[in-house]
Write a protein that holds these residues in place. Structure first.
Motif, mmCIF file in Angstrom:
data_model
loop_
_atom_site.group_PDB
_atom_site.id
_atom_site.type_symbol
_atom_site.label_atom_id
_atom_site.label_comp_id
_atom_site.label_asym_id
_atom_site.label_seq_id
_atom_site.Cartn_x
_atom_site.Cartn_y
_atom_site.Cartn_z
ATOM 1 N N HIS A 1 0.822 -1.215 -0.008
ATOM 2 C CA HIS A 1 0.025 -0.003 0.163
ATOM 3 C C HIS A 1 1.002 1.380 -0.181
ATOM 4 C CE1 HIS A 1 -3.512 -2.574 0.724
ATOM 5 N NE2 HIS A 1 -2.966 -2.944 1.723
ATOM 6 N N SER A 2 2.155 1.202 -0.201
ATOM 7 C CA SER A 2 2.974 2.166 -0.189
ATOM 8 C C SER A 2 2.820 3.388 -1.288
ATOM 9 C CB SER A 2 4.605 1.891 -0.226
ATOM 10 O OG SER A 2 4.562 1.071 -1.666
ATOM 11 N N HIS A 3 2.354 2.905 -2.348
ATOM 12 C CA HIS A 3 1.787 4.109 -3.471
ATOM 13 C C HIS A 3 1.038 4.829 -2.892
ATOM 14 C CE1 HIS A 3 3.573 1.186 -6.646
ATOM 15 N NE2 HIS A 3 4.076 2.274 -6.936
ATOM 16 N N SER A 4 -0.246 4.222 -2.540
ATOM 17 C CA SER A 4 -1.466 4.978 -2.022
ATOM 18 C C SER A 4 -1.114 5.839 -0.574
ATOM 19 C CB SER A 4 -2.630 4.037 -1.611
ATOM 20 O OG SER A 4 -2.416 2.940 -0.875
ATOM 21 N N GLN A 5 -0.272 5.214 0.355
ATOM 22 C CA GLN A 5 -0.069 6.055 1.189
ATOM 23 C C GLN A 5 0.733 7.369 1.010
ATOM 24 O OE1 GLN A 5 2.031 3.217 3.516
ATOM 25 N NE2 GLN A 5 0.508 2.193 4.349
ATOM 26 N N ILE A 6 1.589 7.218 0.127
ATOM 27 C CA ILE A 6 2.415 8.584 -0.372
ATOM 28 C C ILE A 6 1.512 9.593 -0.911
ATOM 29 C CG2 ILE A 6 4.108 9.414 -1.566
ATOM 30 C CD1 ILE A 6 5.696 6.860 -1.265
ATOM 31 N N ILE A 7 0.603 8.976 -1.746
ATOM 32 C CA ILE A 7 -0.164 9.851 -2.333
ATOM 33 C C ILE A 7 -1.269 10.379 -1.472
ATOM 34 C CG2 ILE A 7 -2.187 9.928 -3.966
ATOM 35 C CD1 ILE A 7 -0.650 7.830 -5.798
ATOM 36 N N SER A 8 -1.721 9.713 -0.658
ATOM 37 C CA SER A 8 -2.648 10.129 0.353
ATOM 38 C C SER A 8 -1.961 11.128 1.306
ATOM 39 C CB SER A 8 -3.349 9.100 1.197
ATOM 40 O OG SER A 8 -4.071 9.563 2.183
ATOM 41 N N LEU A 9 -0.773 11.162 1.740
ATOM 42 C CA LEU A 9 -0.254 12.029 2.469
ATOM 43 C C LEU A 9 0.074 13.274 1.898
ATOM 44 C CD1 LEU A 9 2.376 9.664 4.449
ATOM 45 C CD2 LEU A 9 0.568 10.902 5.442
ATOM 46 N N PHE A 10 0.402 13.230 0.394
ATOM 47 C CA PHE A 10 0.607 14.523 -0.395
ATOM 48 C C PHE A 10 -0.757 15.034 -0.526
ATOM 49 C CE2 PHE A 10 1.983 16.406 -4.234
ATOM 50 C CZ PHE A 10 2.861 17.269 -3.719
ATOM 51 N N GLU A 11 -1.800 14.221 -0.801
ATOM 52 C CA GLU A 11 -3.203 15.110 -1.023
ATOM 53 C C GLU A 11 -3.678 15.817 0.384
ATOM 54 O OE1 GLU A 11 -5.566 11.604 -2.236
ATOM 55 O OE2 GLU A 11 -5.988 12.565 -4.057
ATOM 56 N N ASP A 12 -3.300 15.188 1.516
ATOM 57 C CA ASP A 12 -3.639 15.680 2.819
ATOM 58 C C ASP A 12 -2.446 16.869 3.007
ATOM 59 O OD1 ASP A 12 -5.794 14.006 2.772
ATOM 60 O OD2 ASP A 12 -4.842 12.691 4.197
ATOM 61 N N ARG A 13 -1.780 17.079 2.424
ATOM 62 C CA ARG A 13 -0.694 18.142 2.676
ATOM 63 C C ARG A 13 0.341 17.942 3.763
ATOM 64 N NH1 ARG A 13 -4.437 23.541 0.922
ATOM 65 N NH2 ARG A 13 -5.264 22.639 -0.956
ATOM 66 N N GLU A 14 0.198 16.465 4.078
ATOM 67 C CA GLU A 14 1.409 16.211 5.043
ATOM 68 C C GLU A 14 2.629 16.183 4.404
ATOM 69 O OE1 GLU A 14 0.681 15.215 8.248
ATOM 70 O OE2 GLU A 14 -1.364 16.145 7.933
ATOM 71 N N ILE A 15 2.926 16.364 3.284
ATOM 72 C CA ILE A 15 4.269 16.243 2.368
ATOM 73 C C ILE A 15 4.287 17.597 1.811
ATOM 74 C CG2 ILE A 15 5.485 15.250 0.562
ATOM 75 C CD1 ILE A 15 4.201 12.484 1.381
ATOM 76 N N ASP A 16 5.363 18.255 2.057
ATOM 77 C CA ASP A 16 5.483 19.577 1.358
ATOM 78 C C ASP A 16 6.195 19.527 -0.081
ATOM 79 O OD1 ASP A 16 4.455 21.184 3.437
ATOM 80 O OD2 ASP A 16 6.350 20.892 4.584
ATOM 81 N N ILE A 17 7.198 18.703 -0.201
ATOM 82 C CA ILE A 17 7.939 18.351 -1.589
ATOM 83 C C ILE A 17 8.062 16.944 -1.598
ATOM 84 C CG2 ILE A 17 10.218 18.676 -2.582
ATOM 85 C CD1 ILE A 17 10.989 20.878 -0.546
ATOM 86 N N LEU A 18 7.552 16.446 -2.865
ATOM 87 C CA LEU A 18 7.368 15.014 -3.455
ATOM 88 C C LEU A 18 8.693 15.068 -4.613
ATOM 89 C CD1 LEU A 18 6.272 12.308 -3.181
ATOM 90 C CD2 LEU A 18 4.812 12.718 -5.093
ATOM 91 N N VAL A 19 9.556 14.125 -4.232
ATOM 92 C CA VAL A 19 10.762 13.824 -5.188
ATOM 93 C C VAL A 19 10.221 12.524 -5.888
ATOM 94 C CG1 VAL A 19 13.175 13.592 -5.414
ATOM 95 C CG2 VAL A 19 12.349 15.006 -3.638
ATOM 96 N N GLY A 20 10.471 12.467 -7.174
ATOM 97 C CA GLY A 20 10.099 11.001 -7.746
ATOM 98 C C GLY A 20 10.643 10.784 -9.007
ATOM 99 N N THR A 21 10.465 9.641 -9.550
ATOM 100 C CA THR A 21 11.127 9.175 -10.977
ATOM 101 C C THR A 21 9.667 9.351 -11.609
ATOM 102 O OG1 THR A 21 10.309 6.880 -10.327
ATOM 103 C CG2 THR A 21 12.661 7.582 -10.095
ATOM 104 N N GLN A 22 9.628 8.710 -12.804
ATOM 105 C CA GLN A 22 8.542 8.906 -13.776
ATOM 106 C C GLN A 22 7.188 8.680 -12.954
ATOM 107 O OE1 GLN A 22 8.504 6.770 -17.672
ATOM 108 N NE2 GLN A 22 9.948 5.275 -16.513
ATOM 109 N N MET A 23 7.139 7.992 -12.011
ATOM 110 C CA MET A 23 5.973 7.561 -11.307
ATOM 111 C C MET A 23 5.046 8.986 -10.989
ATOM 112 S SD MET A 23 6.671 4.915 -8.274
ATOM 113 C CE MET A 23 7.499 3.149 -8.805
#
Length: 830
Positions: free
Chosen positions: A618-640
């Motif tokens: 569930h790691s994809h959805s957890q990261i996306i959910s945290l970013f949606e909820d503004r718990e993450i300020d900067i998201l670094v990623g590959t082509q994902m």
């Protein structure tokens, strides 16, 4: 079937053999067997396999005596006729075997393997043999078998404390002490749950008497019985099932209290299969009204679908393509049809599934590789035989094409340009977009392709009127396209203004965004900490021992790791070549970007989304959910992070190194670079304000960079399509890439020209390129050479594949070194 008729079954074996194999059906099974069922067969001397019945007939095989089927695994077929036709097309088009397709199509839980077990021969009199009859190792295994009577090969190896046990087992077989047997291991295990209930045969009078007795002598048991009545709505007469675990928890009683009620004949427990698949809330949202421009596009699609089977939607990012898809899904459901919604990456499923389930609840199912084997079997079984739920909409990645649909109405391929739709290894190396179009043809269904940056092949087909075409040039809600700025990294370096891998302009914009509580996405298409380490004295770069590549440094694990074969080793403290300790990491991956950002923005919450950080289910959805909820300020990623994700608070998107793909030696590089940068740019300013995209590059004048800045898809398309026409590349030709591999490079050099000669005999000199070493010429201790076959589009036919297979057969017959050569065929390589 006629009584006592002799029937034969042609089966697909889960092996890379080109032919079907024929087995005899026992007379008493004549009425039981059907195409699409799994059966157990013996293949080889004594190995048991799961196979799938392809067809039944009354013609015995001419070249061998048919063995009998051993067992039938399914009461009804689990694969339907349309699927079998689809498998035939996959095998024929992508030049692979039926067994390759079977292995790709069926979830692992529907397959099984047979395990070899060693069994004590009970007729062997151990007390009659002399001590020296067995060797010391044999005695170890004899003693173990005396105690256990039978064991697996792994258990035997453990008993002997050695890896290679075959010589010892062969000796025990020859001496008559042991024999071997094959034991079938089923892959799928249903999940079970224990339930409790009042014994059904108890009358009201019996139950009342029992409760009176319990009140006097066993109040705890009475308390549990009353708790059951509450949970099951006993007095309504419509009794709900109650799980044993829930009953014990609710009543705060132990299992022994329930056991006493069972012994007294008042209650009973029973076990039944339960689904692993989560139940959703009921549908809670009605359809959103389409904007005027979306309604025009929707009407245009419906009109074009009257004449075309495939329609391409070319819509800029944030133009609301998903809302149009949802309207098309609703149309299909109204007609009692099924829908398959394909996505290129698992990362995209979480957001979309939540959106679809709010609209259609439990009609929506999910299927992808992060589901466990057992969960995938349950999705499969639900489509074969709907009971508790009926999936009408399946959201999945490319493997969901193989699901047992029986009434497909619409297939939606979102982000149709994405290279993730192409399977690389193992065979079949199919492209899900192209395969989906054929699957739709078999079902009489329609296909919707969607992308902000369509593949050149799809756009060409649309302009040639093979597909319908609908253009969406307006962003939903009147949002502007993002502002795109280009940073000349070479100039910044010359002026010594670069701070680590970040230009001052990018850092300033990130700082401004964070101060406004806005979010940032940074794109770097390389995972790990650094692409390689280098000795500053002798310039040595540590290489993989199995592959022709440098090792990537992963700082969190403190390892050098090969991204091709998985080999890893500790980071050396000194140079392996010259012995000096002067080692330096070179370049940067997502892990290093994440670390360096923490230095510049210590208060910011930074996360990383790449293959390393999303391995868990569930790691994809957890990261996306945290970013949606503004718990993450900067998201670094590959082509994902470039693909179809919708975040409403992202104001800055940074492309840290736009040059990586631009200069890669591949005819698709300009197209892919444009698509990646345009897609990641689309993540900026999605909802309430214009976003900004900052592209760092050493080549600011490159045509692709300018086309991205100007959002000039047509300029890119026109330029690239002319180059492909000039040099005879798709869509004007079809490509087949043939890779030969051997462990010995000299042997490979000697034999590979022979296959090229055979191909040139059949296709002509001008259509065969190679053999040549690829960029990475050695992987997993195998050296590789490629031959590229280019066939004009109008001359491409099934005969081409027959000629390729004929050339390979000639090649294999030339000698031992030729026969030892591995050959991999990739039709339409990406």
């Amino acid at each position: 079937m006629e009584e006592r008729a002799t029937w034969f079954a042609d089966v697909i074996l889960p092996l890379a053999v080109p032919n079907l194999y024929t087995y005899r059906v026992p007379y008493n099974w004549n009425e039981l067997v059907k195409p699409g069922q799994r059966v157990v067969v013996q293949f080889g001397k004594n190995k048991l396999y799961m196979a799938l019945i392809k067809r039944l007939h009354q013609v015995p095989p001419a070249d061998y005596q048919a063995k009998y089927l051993q067992d039938i695994l399914d009461k009804t077929p689990i694969v339907n006729d349309i699927q079998l036709q689809f498998w035939d097309w996959i095998a024929a088009y992508y030049l692979c075997t039926p067994g390759d397709v079977l292995n790709a199509a069926l979830p692992a839980g529907l397959k099984f393997s047979s395990e070899t077990r060693i069994v004590r021969n009970e007729e062997f009199a151990l007390d009659e043999v002399k001590e020296d009859f067995f060797t010391e190792k044999e005695w170890k295994l004899v003693i173990a078998l005396e105690a256990k009577r039978e064991m697996s090969m792994d258990e035997a190896a453990e008993a002997l404390e050695v890896k290679s046990i075959q010589p010892v087992i062969q000796s025990l077989l020859a001496k008559g002490f042991a024999r071997v047997k094959e034991e079938v291991k089923d892959g799928y295990k249903p999940r079970t749950e224990t339930y409790a209930r009042i014994v059904e045969s108890l009358t009201e009078a019996d139950l009342q008497k029992a409760m009176n007795d319990l009140e006097k002598k066993a109040f705890k048991q009475l308390h549990l019985l009353m708790a059951y009545m509450q949970l099951s709505n006993w007095h309504t007469g419509n009794h709900a099932e109650v799980k044993k675990s829930k009953l014990l928890s609710y009543s705060d009683c132990t299992a022994s209290v329930l056991e006493q009620l069972v012994k007294k004949g008042i209650m009973e427990t029973y076990v039944r299969d339960v689904s692993r698949l989560p139940l959703s809330d009921k549908a809670i949202e009605d359809a959103n009204a389409l904007a005027d421009f979306q309604q025009v596009a929707y009407n245009d699609i419906k009109e074009q679908l009257k004449e075309k089977d495939v329609v391409l939607i070319h819509g800029v990012t944030s133009s609301g393509k998903t809302e149009i898809y949802m309207q098309l899904i609703e149309d299909a459901l109204q007609q009692k049809k099924q829908v398959l919604y394909l996505l290129p990456e698992i990362a995209l499923t979480a957001q979309l599934v939540n959106r679809l389930k709010k609209r259609w609840g439990d009609k929506v199912g999910v299927y992808h590789s992060k589901y466990s084997d057992n969960e995938r079997v349950e999705v499969w079984n639900t489509l074969v035989n709907p009971k508790d739920r009926n999936y009408s909409v399946i959201v999945g990645t490319r493997s969901s094409l193989y699901l047992p649909f029986n009434n497909l109405g619409v297939l939606i391929i979102d982000e149709e340009h994405d290279s993730s739709y192409k399977q690389q290894d193992p065979a079949p190396r199919y492209h899900a977009r192209d395969a989906a179009i054929y699957l739709a043809h078999l079902h009489g269904a329609k296909v919707i392709l969607g992308s902000a940056t369509p593949s050149l092949e799809s756009y060409y087909n649309a302009l040639q009127k093979k597909y319908g075409l609908v253009e969406l040039t307006t962003r939903y809600g009147g949002m502007e396209m993002p502002e795109i700025d280009v940073c000349d990294v070479a100039e910044e370096k010359r002026k010594k203004l670069m701070k680590s891998f970040f230009s001052p302009f990018l850092l300033k914009n990130i700082e401004d965004a964070l101060s406004k509580k806005e979010q940032v996405i940074l794109f770097q298409n390389r995972r790990g900490f650094a692409p390689f380490i280098e000795c500053n004295i002798c310039a040595n770069v540590p290489q993989c021992i199995n592959c022709d590549v440098s090792l990537t440094y992963h700082k969190k694990a403190d390892l050098l790791r090969c991204h091709y074969c998985g080999y890893s080793t500790a980071l050396p403290k000194t140079c392996p070549a010259c012995g000096r300790p002067d080692l330096e990491v070179k370049g940067f991956g997502t892990e290093r970007v994440e670390e360096e950002l923490a230095i510049f923005f210590p208060a910011a919450k930074i996360a990383r989304m790449d293959l390393d950080s999303t391995r868990a289910k569930h790691s994809h959805s957890q990261i996306i959910s945290l970013f949606e909820d503004r718990e993450i300020d900067i998201l670094v990623g590959t082509q994902m992070v470039t693909k179809g994700l919708d975040f409403d608070n992202v104001s800055i998107v940074g492309v840290l190194n736009a040059d990586a793909g631009l200069h890669f030696p591949d005819f698709r590089s300009p197209e892919k670079s444009y698509q990646l940068m345009a897609q990641v740019s689309g993540r900026a300013g999605r909802k309430n304000k214009r976003g900004k995209v900052i592209i760092q590059t050493n080549s600011p004048e490159h045509p692709i960079i300018k086309q991205v800045v100007n959002n000039d898809f047509m300029g890119m398309y026109t330029e690239q399509i002319e180059e492909r026409r000039k040099f005879a590349y798709p869509p004007f030709t079809r490509l087949i890439e043939i890779t030969l591999s051997q462990k010995n490079q000299d042997d490979l050099d000697a034999v590979s020209p022979d296959l090229a000669i055979e191909l040139k005999k059949r296709f002509g000199e001008e259509r065969v390129l190679g053999p040549e070493f690829p960029i990475v010429s050695k992987v997993n201790n195998f050296y590789m050479k490629n031959i590229l076959l280019k066939i004009e589009r109008e001359k491409y036919s099934p005969k081409v594949k027959a000629m390729v297979m004929e050339a390979m057969a000639e090649f294999y017959h030339k000698g031992k070194e030729h026969a030892r050569t591995r050959i991999k065929i990739d039709v339409d390589p990406q």
